[in-house]
Structure formats: C-alpha cells, structure tokens
Design a protein around this motif. Structure first.
Motif, PDB file in Angstrom:
ATOM      1  N   LEU A   1      -8.427  -4.754   2.914  1.00 38.08           N
ATOM      2  CA  LEU A   1      -8.884  -3.582   3.660  1.00 38.08           C
ATOM      3  C   LEU A   1      -7.966  -3.243   4.831  1.00 38.08           C
ATOM      4  O   LEU A   1      -7.659  -2.068   5.080  1.00 38.08           O
ATOM      5  N   GLY A   2      -7.517  -4.258   5.564  1.00 39.44           N
ATOM      6  CA  GLY A   2      -6.634  -3.996   6.698  1.00 39.44           C
ATOM      7  C   GLY A   2      -5.342  -3.330   6.272  1.00 39.44           C
ATOM      8  O   GLY A   2      -4.838  -2.422   6.957  1.00 39.44           O
TER       9      GLY A   2
ATOM     10  N   CYS B   1       0.830  -1.206   0.000  1.00 38.27           N
ATOM     11  CA  CYS B   1       0.000   0.000   0.000  1.00 38.27           C
ATOM     12  C   CYS B   1       0.863   1.253   0.000  1.00 38.27           C
ATOM     13  O   CYS B   1       0.679   2.153  -0.826  1.00 38.27           O
TER      14      CYS B   1
ATOM     15  N   ALA C   1      -3.179   5.147   7.364  1.00 33.13           N
ATOM     16  CA  ALA C   1      -3.092   5.706   8.708  1.00 33.13           C
ATOM     17  C   ALA C   1      -1.662   6.115   9.040  1.00 33.13           C
ATOM     18  O   ALA C   1      -1.424   7.203   9.592  1.00 33.13           O
TER      19      ALA C   1
ATOM     20  N   VAL D   1      -4.943  -1.439   3.562  1.00 32.44           N
ATOM     21  CA  VAL D   1      -5.253  -0.083   3.124  1.00 32.44           C
ATOM     22  C   VAL D   1      -5.386   0.848   4.325  1.00 32.44           C
ATOM     23  O   VAL D   1      -4.808   1.949   4.359  1.00 32.44           O
ATOM     24  N   LEU D   2      -6.130   0.410   5.346  1.00 29.87           N
ATOM     25  CA  LEU D   2      -6.339   1.253   6.521  1.00 29.87           C
ATOM     26  C   LEU D   2      -5.030   1.516   7.258  1.00 29.87           C
ATOM     27  O   LEU D   2      -4.732   2.651   7.645  1.00 29.87           O
ATOM     28  N   ALA D   3      -4.234   0.463   7.449  1.00 31.40           N
ATOM     29  CA  ALA D   3      -2.967   0.633   8.164  1.00 31.40           C
ATOM     30  C   ALA D   3      -2.012   1.512   7.374  1.00 31.40           C
ATOM     31  O   ALA D   3      -1.357   2.405   7.936  1.00 31.40           O
TER      32      ALA D   3
END
Length: 411
Positions: free
Chosen positions: A381-382, A335, A389, A384-386
């Motif tokens: 998804l995990g 990512c 962030a 992307v979020l991490a």
C-alpha cells in the motif's frame, strides 16, 4: 534484467505468495505480463527508433499528456531504482559503509556511460558473463549438492515467515503481490528501446532483441526458483536475506558463498550501468520537447551521449542514496514502472495489424495493459500511494505549465 532482482526477490515473493506452487504461479504471471509488454515495446520501437521509449510512443500515439506521464513515471521510478541498486552494492560489498560505497558506484558507472554507449555495452557484456557464471554455479550446487528435494516445492510457508511477506500487500492477493515483486526482477528490456538512436538497424534489431532477452531471463529465473525452493524449502527461502548464497551453503559448499555474494555485487553493478544510461536517454527525450529543462538536451560533441542529463541523474541518485532505503525505493519503482508499461500497451493498441507477426498482438497488448494496472494496485500500500502521488504531482505540474504557456501565447 539479470541484476539485483534475481539475487533478492525470491525471498519476499515467496513469503507474499505463501508457498512454492504460488511462487511459480506468480513467476508465470510476471513473465506473461512482461512478455506482453515486451511485444508492445518492440512493435513501437520499430516504428519510432529514437531515444525516449514510451515517452515518445505515448506522445506520438496517445498525445503529449500520456507521453509525459510515461516519461515522468520512467524517470522518477528508475531514478529510485538506481538508488536501490547502488545501496544494494554497498550492502553486499561493505555493509558498514554502504552509503559511501553506493555513491562511489554511481560515480563510477556515470564515468563509464559518459564515454559513450559502445563503452557501456562492452562493460555490460563482461558483467553479464560473470553473472551467468555465478548463477550456473548456484544451479549446479543446488542440483548436485545433496540437498535437492523436489517434494519441498509443495510445502507451505511457515507462519513465522509470514511477516517477511509484509511488504504489507493487501490480504487475499498474495500471488499478485508476489507477481508484482517478481516483475521488478524482469524490468530491463525497456532499456533496449530507450537506446533506439544508437542501435544499428533498429527496426530489425530491437523487435528481435527484446523477446529473445526476456525469454532467456524467464528460463533462468524459473530454473533458479525451482532449485531454491527444492533446496531451502519455501519457509526458509521466505525468510532468507541472501537466498542464492544460502543455496550454496546448504549444498555443503559454504566456502563458495563469497563468490555468490561477489557475483551479486557484479550483477547489480551491471544493472546500475544500464539504468543510468536508460534514464539519461529518457531525460534527453523529455528535455528536447521542453517537458524537462531544455539544457538537459545537450549531447556531447565527441562521445555523442546526453552528458548533462546523465550528470543530473547521477546527482539526484546520490541524494536519494543519502536519504532513502532499498525497500521503499524498490516498491516505488515497481509501481511507477508498471504504469509506464500500461501506457506502452495502450499506445500499441493504436497500431494497425502487423502482418510480419503471427502472434495476437492486440490481445497481448490488452493483456499487458490490464496486467500492469492490476499488479500496480496490488503492490504494498505504501508503494502504491507514493507512486501514484508522485505521478499525479508531475501530471498536475505539466498541466499547469502548459495552461500558462497557452495563455501567454493567446492573442
């Protein structure tokens, strides 16, 4: 580029894609985005032949904030990737003691890198030679071992294999999720640009080296994907933990599987060697501009390497090895590195026409920019979020630090 990805990524990518044709399509998408990125990287590296890669390009072409985001994304993403590579070495070499072996691998490659970039290049040449030999063995056994069936390319992935996809990608974007995973296997050509200060005639060498290296790797991956799909079939490939070793075993040469596993260890060691060198140079570039602590900008007087930066990277990687796992590290790295390359393409769009290149470089930069962002948001998804962030946290810290600095110097 010929590292851990080629030995492990075909399995989850096949499961995410849902079948052989989709896997080959995802490989084409990943290769296209990577080639656009490589073209933009080469143009910028010829203009700014200094350590730092897109951190430098972003600062020079888009402003200090864009440069920081690129540098921060590269450093944190590739540090996570270093940890993933080290853990992969431990898993292949001594599964029961993966973490201690991973720590030993980090210490060993750091020691080599501290001796200078010429030592790094010499060791890498031997590692690449071994890796290519093992991959050639896999292709030959797959083609002539008696299990090669081209018709298997069109088979779907069985329902039972679908959970293996689940790097939890969003529904309906399996091909793009697979392309994002396969992009992880291509990542590596940026290391050529990050070593800009240590390459002879960088304006000529780097623009040639990047696309040539990427083209050879793309052909290698395409051949391996076709062989693996034709020997194992998509369903078996999707559920495999060591797909290239299984190709050799399926061809009736199970006695050679140990050689493939040893080759995987050697290949990943080569990736780790290059990763630590590249992250150290990006850290050096950021420290020179005080985006990271200035003490990390020190260069060894004899070996001419950023020794403090490389030692700091090694310490952080060892901490991540002790606390993290391979899967989360790979998703996070993919990512943040895709965001890094998106900034590369945005910076390349600010360059003028290139009369020496017949390629539509602006169209390729736009394609690379859009492709990087699309692949980044369709990863699990995990991840992307991490990833976003951590990028946001770094950007916020950078903005606050510079706001405080401006207030202090204001009369």
């Amino acid at each position: 580029m010929l590292g851990a990805g080629v030995f492990v990524v075909f399995a989850p990518a096949t499961a995410a894609a849902g079948g052989g044709p989709a896997l080959l399509g995802a490989l084409a998408v990943a290769g296209l985005v990577a080639y656009c990125n490589a073209t933009s990287s080469a143009r910028l590296a010829a203009r700014y032949p200094e350590s730092g890669g897109t951190y430098v390009y972003g600062r020079e072409r888009l402003g200090p904030f864009a440069g920081f985001v690129a540098g921060w994304g590269f450093v944190v993403g590739k540090t996570a990737s270093c940890a993933a590579m080290a853990l992969t070495i431990g898993a292949y070499l001594w599964p029961g003691y993966a973490r201690p072996v991973a720590v030993a691998a980090v210490l060993a490659v750091t020691a080599v890198n501290l001796r200078g970039v010429q030592k790094t290049a010499q060791v890498t040449q031997w590692l690449v030679a071994v890796t290519l030999t093992v991959l050639l063995l896999v292709v030959l056994v797959g083609l002539f071992g008696g299990e090669f069936r081209a018709a298997r390319l069109g088979d779907p992935v069985a329902t039972s294999a679908q959970p293996a996809a689940a790097l939890d990608g969003p529904a309906g974007v399996g091909l793009l999720t697979a392309a994002g995973l396969l992009f992880f296997a291509f990542a590596g050509y940026a290391r050529i640009a990050t070593l800009g200060e240590e390459v002879r005639d960088p304006a000529r060498t780097i623009p040639r080296a990047v696309p040539v290296a990427l083209g050879l790797v793309l052909l290698t991956y395409l051949g391996l994907a076709v062989v693996a799909l034709s020997v194992l079939g998509p369903a078996r490939l999707a559920g495999s933990t060591a797909p290239l070793a299984e190709v050799v075993e399926a061809g009736g040469f199970s006695g050679l599987a140990w050689l493939v596993r040893a080759g995987a260890t050697v290949a990943v060691l080569g990736v780790l060697l290059a990763l630590v060198a590249g992250v150290g140079r990006s850290t050096l570039a950021m420290a020179r501009r005080r985006d990271l602590p200035g003490g990390l900008a020190a260069v060894h007087p004899r070996f001419r390497v950023p020794h403090r930066a490389e030692l700091a990277v090694a310490v952080i990687v060892i901490v991540v090895v002790a606390l993290g796992d391979i899967r989360s590290a790979i998703g996070f790295s993919s990512c943040t590195v895709l965001v890094y390359y998106a900034i590369t393409n945005a910076a390349a769009l600010t360059l003028g026409p290139d009369p020496e290149r017949r390629l539509p470089v602006r169209a390729m930069a736009w394609t690379g920019l859009a492709g990087c962002l699309l692949l980044a948001v369709t990863l699990p998804l995990g991840s992307v979020l991490a990833g976003f962030a951590v990028l946001a946290a770094g950007a916020l810290g950078h903005a606050i630090r510079h706001a405080v600095h401006r207030r202090r110097i204001r009369p």
